[in-house]
Design a protein around this motif. Structure first.
Motif, PDB file in Angstrom:
ATOM      1  N   SER A   1       1.686  -1.478   0.130  1.00  0.00           N
ATOM      2  CA  SER A   1       0.063   0.023   0.043  1.00  0.00           C
ATOM      3  C   SER A   1       0.967   1.289   0.202  1.00  0.00           C
ATOM      4  O   SER A   1       2.388   1.207   0.820  1.00  0.00           O
ATOM      5  N   VAL A   2       0.358   2.249  -0.312  1.00  0.00           N
ATOM      6  CA  VAL A   2       1.614   3.843  -0.473  1.00  0.00           C
ATOM      7  C   VAL A   2       0.518   4.133   0.483  1.00  0.00           C
ATOM      8  O   VAL A   2      -0.180   4.764   1.434  1.00  0.00           O
ATOM      9  N   ASN A   3       1.644   3.721   1.680  1.00  0.00           N
ATOM     10  CA  ASN A   3       1.376   3.873   3.707  1.00  0.00           C
ATOM     11  C   ASN A   3       2.847   3.743   3.623  1.00  0.00           C
ATOM     12  O   ASN A   3       3.776   3.125   2.916  1.00  0.00           O
ATOM     13  N   ASP A   4       3.457   4.604   4.593  1.00  0.00           N
ATOM     14  CA  ASP A   4       4.881   4.659   5.251  1.00  0.00           C
ATOM     15  C   ASP A   4       4.904   2.874   6.237  1.00  0.00           C
ATOM     16  O   ASP A   4       3.651   2.614   6.641  1.00  0.00           O
ATOM     17  N   ALA A   5       6.390   3.070   6.650  1.00  0.00           N
ATOM     18  CA  ALA A   5       6.031   1.320   7.422  1.00  0.00           C
ATOM     19  C   ALA A   5       5.546   1.181   8.782  1.00  0.00           C
ATOM     20  O   ALA A   5       4.655   0.381   9.439  1.00  0.00           O
ATOM     21  N   PHE A   6       5.474   2.688   9.538  1.00  0.00           N
ATOM     22  CA  PHE A   6       4.885   3.160  10.575  1.00  0.00           C
ATOM     23  C   PHE A   6       3.275   2.625  10.548  1.00  0.00           C
ATOM     24  O   PHE A   6       3.158   1.180  11.297  1.00  0.00           O
TER      25      PHE A   6
ATOM     26  N   GLY B   1      -9.592  13.058  -0.460  1.00  0.00           N
ATOM     27  CA  GLY B   1      -8.588  13.442   0.397  1.00  0.00           C
ATOM     28  C   GLY B   1      -7.365  12.380   0.415  1.00  0.00           C
ATOM     29  O   GLY B   1      -7.020  12.599   1.836  1.00  0.00           O
ATOM     30  N   PHE B   2      -7.711  11.189  -0.284  1.00  0.00           N
ATOM     31  CA  PHE B   2      -5.732  11.016   0.233  1.00  0.00           C
ATOM     32  C   PHE B   2      -4.705  11.082  -0.872  1.00  0.00           C
ATOM     33  O   PHE B   2      -4.038  10.043  -0.053  1.00  0.00           O
ATOM     34  N   GLY B   3      -5.102  11.509  -1.157  1.00  0.00           N
ATOM     35  CA  GLY B   3      -3.833  11.983  -2.629  1.00  0.00           C
ATOM     36  C   GLY B   3      -3.484  10.777  -3.446  1.00  0.00           C
ATOM     37  O   GLY B   3      -4.517  10.647  -3.859  1.00  0.00           O
ATOM     38  N   ASP B   4      -1.947  10.112  -3.608  1.00  0.00           N
ATOM     39  CA  ASP B   4      -1.593   9.314  -5.132  1.00  0.00           C
ATOM     40  C   ASP B   4      -1.874   8.331  -3.845  1.00  0.00           C
ATOM     41  O   ASP B   4      -1.600   7.579  -3.074  1.00  0.00           O
ATOM     42  N   ARG B   5      -2.468   7.401  -4.525  1.00  0.00           N
ATOM     43  CA  ARG B   5      -2.688   5.906  -3.640  1.00  0.00           C
ATOM     44  C   ARG B   5      -2.425   4.878  -4.805  1.00  0.00           C
ATOM     45  O   ARG B   5      -2.888   4.396  -5.825  1.00  0.00           O
TER      46      ARG B   5
ATOM     47  N   LEU C   1      -2.116 -11.108 -13.160  1.00  0.00           N
ATOM     48  CA  LEU C   1      -1.738  -9.598 -12.510  1.00  0.00           C
ATOM     49  C   LEU C   1      -3.815  -9.695 -12.310  1.00  0.00           C
ATOM     50  O   LEU C   1      -4.044  -9.524 -13.825  1.00  0.00           O
ATOM     51  N   PHE C   2      -4.136  -9.266 -11.829  1.00  0.00           N
ATOM     52  CA  PHE C   2      -5.447  -9.040 -11.427  1.00  0.00           C
ATOM     53  C   PHE C   2      -5.711  -7.715 -11.073  1.00  0.00           C
ATOM     54  O   PHE C   2      -6.308  -7.776  -8.883  1.00  0.00           O
ATOM     55  N   ALA C   3      -5.820  -6.663 -11.893  1.00  0.00           N
ATOM     56  CA  ALA C   3      -6.559  -5.477 -11.694  1.00  0.00           C
ATOM     57  C   ALA C   3      -7.989  -5.521 -11.559  1.00  0.00           C
ATOM     58  O   ALA C   3      -9.074  -5.421 -12.186  1.00  0.00           O
ATOM     59  N   GLU C   4      -8.572  -4.600 -10.747  1.00  0.00           N
ATOM     60  CA  GLU C   4      -9.894  -3.965 -10.507  1.00  0.00           C
ATOM     61  C   GLU C   4     -10.338  -3.356 -11.443  1.00  0.00           C
ATOM     62  O   GLU C   4      -9.390  -2.677 -12.209  1.00  0.00           O
ATOM     63  N   PRO C   5     -11.423  -3.178 -12.845  1.00  0.00           N
ATOM     64  CA  PRO C   5     -12.544  -2.842 -13.278  1.00  0.00           C
ATOM     65  C   PRO C   5     -11.826  -1.090 -13.659  1.00  0.00           C
ATOM     66  O   PRO C   5     -12.313  -0.728 -11.577  1.00  0.00           O
ATOM     67  N   GLY C   6     -11.746  -0.772 -13.679  1.00  0.00           N
ATOM     68  CA  GLY C   6     -12.007   1.138 -13.798  1.00  0.00           C
ATOM     69  C   GLY C   6     -11.074   1.669 -13.654  1.00  0.00           C
ATOM     70  O   GLY C   6     -11.207   2.898 -13.266  1.00  0.00           O
ATOM     71  N   LEU C   7      -9.638   1.530 -14.299  1.00  0.00           N
ATOM     72  CA  LEU C   7      -8.624   1.555 -13.279  1.00  0.00           C
ATOM     73  C   LEU C   7      -8.680   3.665 -14.231  1.00  0.00           C
ATOM     74  O   LEU C   7      -8.503   3.742 -15.133  1.00  0.00           O
ATOM     75  N   MET C   8      -8.603   4.649 -12.648  1.00  0.00           N
ATOM     76  CA  MET C   8      -8.759   6.234 -13.110  1.00  0.00           C
ATOM     77  C   MET C   8      -8.304   6.640 -11.958  1.00  0.00           C
ATOM     78  O   MET C   8      -8.721   6.252 -10.723  1.00  0.00           O
ATOM     79  N   ASP C   9      -8.276   7.955 -11.746  1.00  0.00           N
ATOM     80  CA  ASP C   9      -7.915   8.839 -11.179  1.00  0.00           C
ATOM     81  C   ASP C   9      -9.093   9.253 -11.250  1.00  0.00           C
ATOM     82  O   ASP C   9     -10.565   9.330 -11.240  1.00  0.00           O
ATOM     83  N   ASN C  10      -9.241   9.915  -9.150  1.00  0.00           N
ATOM     84  CA  ASN C  10     -10.627   9.678  -8.907  1.00  0.00           C
ATOM     85  C   ASN C  10     -11.763   8.986  -8.848  1.00  0.00           C
ATOM     86  O   ASN C  10     -12.799  10.021  -8.748  1.00  0.00           O
TER      87      ASN C  10
END
Length: 175
Positions: free
Chosen positions: A81-86, A124-128, A144-153
């Motif tokens: 996930s686009v989160n820090d280690a903590f 309000g998440f920014g980039d994820r 690779l099993f990507a959910e459909p609808g890949l898009m910003d926002n």
């Protein structure tokens, strides 16, 4: 599929009892080669720690099915996930995740190079990371099993093909 995982360095924290501190962890860089090199790996990538679908269904689904996944020859299962280690550590601790390994993509570099970094400014998440799962052998992405609808926002949070059941079905077909 014949696509390699991106070459990046993950900033992780590892327990080190030699650290004289109430929080005995130290920073440890882990490269893509460290994680994927010579190994059979499943990755589930999620938009964010502590979010409803990720916490209630997606990550627990892999934790609950890890023995069946490993029975198919998988060495490790990582949650990215686009989160820090903590944040990743505290999230796993809160959910009681003990078998799935947490992989912080704090700067979103891996997700960006995978083509899976999306804006979630509408929340309000920014980039994820976009929600997906993948099977990787020695750095080569086999599925690779990507959910459909890949898009910003994206106004929705699709979840239907990156779950543990889909991965198990794929592995059971002799992947």
């Amino acid at each position: 599929m014949n696509r390699q995982v991106p070459d990046v360095v993950f900033k992780t924290r590892v327990r080190d009892e030699s650290v004289d501190h109430e929080n005995p962890f130290r920073w440890e860089d882990k490269s893509t080669a460290d994680i994927f090199g010579g190994k059979n790996i499943v990755v589930l990538a999620l938009p964010g720690a502590f979010t409803p679908t990720c916490s209630g269904t997606h990550l627990p689904g892999y934790e609950n099915n890890i023995e069946a996944i490993k029975a198919k020859g998988v060495d490790d299962v990582y949650c990215l996930s686009v989160n820090d280690a903590f944040s990743m550590f505290q999230w796993a601790k809160q959910l009681g995740i003990e078998k799935v390994k947490m992989l912080p993509d704090g700067n979103g570099e891996f997700s960006r190079l995978m083509g899976m970094l999306v804006k979630k400014e509408n929340l309000g998440f920014g980039d994820r990371s976009w929600r997906y799962s993948m099977h990787v052998i020695d750095g080569d992405i086999k599925a690779l099993f990507a959910e459909p609808g890949l898009m910003d926002n994206c106004p929705e949070d699709p979840f239907g093909v990156s779950d543990a059941d889909t991965m198990l079905d794929y592995l059971n077909q002799g992947a």
